[in-house]
Design a protein around this motif. Structure first.
Motif, short mmCIF file in Angstrom:
data_model
loop_
_atom_site.label_atom_id
_atom_site.label_comp_id
_atom_site.label_asym_id
_atom_site.label_seq_id
_atom_site.Cartn_x
_atom_site.Cartn_y
_atom_site.Cartn_z
N GLU A 1 4.02 1.57 -1.16
CA GLU A 1 4.77 1.70 -2.40
C GLU A 1 3.88 1.72 -3.63
N GLN A 2 2.59 1.43 -3.46
CA GLN A 2 1.61 1.38 -4.53
C GLN A 2 2.01 0.39 -5.62
N ALA B 1 0.83 -1.20 0.00
CA ALA B 1 0.00 0.00 0.00
C ALA B 1 0.86 1.26 0.00
#
Length: 140
Positions: free
Chosen positions: A124-125, A122
């Motif tokens: 670091e996407q 979440a």
């Protein structure tokens, strides 16, 4: 208080005595290169001496801060020592805790790895399957 005023007045007099003659030596238009270099050397030495004298004065002022608590400390030492002796005579016992500390529940390592990898994904996407958590080290 009078000692501090005298100290600061002495510092002000010394500073003024060293900084007032700090007028730069001006060179004249019809001088040779060696005379101009001599003036430049004098100005350089004068500037360096001024800087070091001010650094020494600042160091002395900082050194004098060590004595300020002794000068401005409490006036009645007898009352302070008597109160300190009374406090030392009657130590208070520490109360025992009313309940025992509960141990932290041990979580499953796989669940912990899943939570950490989801948080990293979440943050670091990136998708959760794009990296592998190899080790987890606890820092205290």
């Amino acid at each position: 208080m009078k000692k501090i005023r005298k100290l600061f007045s002495v510092i002000a007099v010394i500073t003024a005595a060293f900084l007032c003659p700090a007028v730069a030596f001006a060179s004249e238009a019809g001088e040779t290169m060696s005379e101009k270099l001599a003036y430049a050397a004098r100005n350089t030495v004068l500037g360096i001496c001024t800087v070091f004298i001010m650094l020494i004065i600042i160091a002395v002022i900082i050194y004098c801060f060590r004595f300020l608590p002794k000068i401005f400390g409490p006036k009645d030492k007898k009352k302070e020592t008597a109160a300190g002796e009374k406090k030392q005579e009657a130590p208070t016992p520490e109360p025992e805790p009313a309940f025992a500390e509960a141990e932290a529940p041990v979580t499953d390592d796989l669940e912990l790895i899943a939570v950490i990898s989801a948080a990293i994904a979440a943050g670091e996407q990136v998708p959760a399957g794009s990296f592998v958590v190899r080790t987890i080290r606890r820092r205290s």
